[in-house]
Design a protein around this motif. Structure first.
Motif, PDB file in Angstrom:
ATOM      1  N   ALA A   1      14.582   3.179   4.448  1.00 27.02           N
ATOM      2  CA  ALA A   1      15.732   3.230   3.544  1.00 27.02           C
ATOM      3  C   ALA A   1      16.464   4.563   3.663  1.00 27.02           C
ATOM      4  CB  ALA A   1      15.279   2.991   2.103  1.00 27.02           C
ATOM      5  N   ALA A   2      15.719   5.649   3.822  1.00 30.93           N
ATOM      6  CA  ALA A   2      16.334   6.969   3.981  1.00 30.93           C
ATOM      7  C   ALA A   2      17.175   7.018   5.253  1.00 30.93           C
ATOM      8  CB  ALA A   2      15.267   8.057   4.005  1.00 30.93           C
ATOM      9  N   LYS A   3      16.659   6.470   6.342  1.00 32.33           N
ATOM     10  CA  LYS A   3      17.409   6.466   7.603  1.00 32.33           C
ATOM     11  C   LYS A   3      18.701   5.680   7.468  1.00 32.33           C
ATOM     12  CE  LYS A   3      13.531   7.209  10.736  1.00 32.33           C
ATOM     13  NZ  LYS A   3      12.780   6.707  11.896  1.00 32.33           N
TER      14      LYS A   3
ATOM     15  N   ALA B   1      10.628  12.929   6.322  1.00 35.71           N
ATOM     16  CA  ALA B   1       9.305  13.321   5.826  1.00 35.71           C
ATOM     17  C   ALA B   1       8.639  12.124   5.165  1.00 35.71           C
ATOM     18  CB  ALA B   1       9.438  14.466   4.825  1.00 35.71           C
ATOM     19  N   ARG B   2       7.331  12.086   5.212  1.00 32.23           N
ATOM     20  CA  ARG B   2       6.585  10.974   4.608  1.00 32.23           C
ATOM     21  C   ARG B   2       6.932  10.826   3.129  1.00 32.23           C
ATOM     22  NH1 ARG B   2       2.268   7.762   5.954  1.00 32.23           N
ATOM     23  NH2 ARG B   2       0.900   7.150   4.256  1.00 32.23           N
ATOM     24  N   SER B   3       7.261  11.928   2.485  1.00 29.63           N
ATOM     25  CA  SER B   3       7.649  11.894   1.068  1.00 29.63           C
ATOM     26  C   SER B   3       9.028  11.260   0.881  1.00 29.63           C
ATOM     27  CB  SER B   3       7.658  13.308   0.499  1.00 29.63           C
ATOM     28  OG  SER B   3       8.584  14.106   1.223  1.00 29.63           O
ATOM     29  N   ALA B   4       9.765  11.089   1.969  1.00 32.42           N
ATOM     30  CA  ALA B   4      11.102  10.465   1.977  1.00 32.42           C
ATOM     31  C   ALA B   4      12.109  11.208   1.103  1.00 32.42           C
ATOM     32  CB  ALA B   4      11.019   8.989   1.602  1.00 32.42           C
TER      33      ALA B   4
ATOM     34  N   THR C   1       0.854  -1.193   0.000  1.00 31.85           N
ATOM     35  CA  THR C   1       0.000   0.000   0.000  1.00 31.85           C
ATOM     36  C   THR C   1       0.888   1.242   0.000  1.00 31.85           C
ATOM     37  OG1 THR C   1      -0.067   0.162   2.395  1.00 31.85           O
ATOM     38  CG2 THR C   1      -1.756  -1.223   1.343  1.00 31.85           C
ATOM     39  N   ALA C   2       0.291   2.385  -0.222  1.00 36.86           N
ATOM     40  CA  ALA C   2       1.048   3.641  -0.185  1.00 36.86           C
ATOM     41  C   ALA C   2       1.693   3.835   1.181  1.00 36.86           C
ATOM     42  CB  ALA C   2       0.136   4.815  -0.522  1.00 36.86           C
ATOM     43  N   GLY C   3       0.960   3.495   2.241  1.00 36.82           N
ATOM     44  CA  GLY C   3       1.518   3.625   3.591  1.00 36.82           C
ATOM     45  C   GLY C   3       2.695   2.697   3.810  1.00 36.82           C
ATOM     46  N   GLU C   4       2.587   1.462   3.300  1.00 31.25           N
ATOM     47  CA  GLU C   4       3.696   0.506   3.441  1.00 31.25           C
ATOM     48  C   GLU C   4       4.913   0.964   2.638  1.00 31.25           C
ATOM     49  OE1 GLU C   4       1.085  -3.573   4.135  1.00 31.25           O
ATOM     50  OE2 GLU C   4       1.493  -2.883   2.090  1.00 31.25           O
ATOM     51  N   ARG C   5       4.680   1.505   1.440  1.00 30.07           N
ATOM     52  CA  ARG C   5       5.800   2.034   0.637  1.00 30.07           C
ATOM     53  C   ARG C   5       6.457   3.201   1.349  1.00 30.07           C
ATOM     54  NH1 ARG C   5       2.255   1.245  -3.468  1.00 30.07           N
ATOM     55  NH2 ARG C   5       1.755   3.458  -3.640  1.00 30.07           N
ATOM     56  N   ALA C   6       5.661   4.071   1.959  1.00 26.92           N
ATOM     57  CA  ALA C   6       6.216   5.217   2.693  1.00 26.92           C
ATOM     58  C   ALA C   6       7.093   4.728   3.841  1.00 26.92           C
ATOM     59  CB  ALA C   6       5.097   6.113   3.215  1.00 26.92           C
TER      60      ALA C   6
END
Length: 176
Positions: free
Chosen positions: A42-44, A115-118, A31-36
């Motif tokens: 991954a960003a961290k 951010a949620r946008s990563a 889902t979009a939430g799971e991808r976020a």
């Protein structure tokens, strides 16, 4: 009675049933939430890795590697110094910082908020800097930092804002 059509239908039905029974179940795409959540994680990881490399560059007194972590129009706010805007001004600030005979600076990350946008992240934590002068006297500074990272079009993370505060300066009494 011609059994050929019945035989053909039976073989087709068995083939379809076999194909369905042997096929792997289809997985639902995230889902979009799971991808976020995946993108934030991954960003961290990427920012922690960049911070580790930055600490290594500082330990090696590698000015070019230290500056490579900044965007071209980044800003550095350091205690008791004017804002250094752009890579050349940041280079001058780091050159002065690394110019001592013995300099040790570490800034282990305490927290990274993405951010949620990563594509934007804020890293904060504590730093320690030890400077030894030509006479062997060591001065140690402890403080806090905040670094704003931005994901680049190529996927790399670069610093767009870097600020820190020496805790000794923060403990000074109000002089009003």
């Amino acid at each position: 009675m011609n059994r050929a059509p019945l035989l053909a239908i039976t073989i087709a039905a068995i083939s379809v049933a076999g194909a369905i029974g042997c096929s792997k179940p289809t997985l639902n795409p995230p889902t979009a939430g799971e991808r976020a959540i995946q993108n934030i994680a991954a960003a961290k990881v990427a920012i922690n890795a960049a911070s580790d490399e930055w600490n290594k560059a500082i330990a090696a007194k590698d000015l070019d590697r230290c500056i490579a972590f900044y965007e071209n129009d980044a800003v550095l706010f350091a205690p008791n110094a004017p804002a250094a805007v752009g890579k050349e001004a940041i280079r001058a600030a780091w050159k002065q910082l690394l110019s001592g005979p013995k300099v040790q600076i570490t800034f282990p990350s305490t927290e990274i908020d993405v951010a949620r946008s990563a594509d934007l992240a804020v890293q904060r934590g504590a730093f320690q800097a030890a400077f030894t002068d030509g006479k062997g006297r060591t001065t140690t500074e402890n403080g806090r930092f905040v670094i704003v990272w931005q994901k680049q079009p190529d996927g790399a993370w670069k610093v767009m804002a870097d600020t820190n505060a020496d805790m000794a300066a923060a403990k000074q009494p109000d002089q009003r």
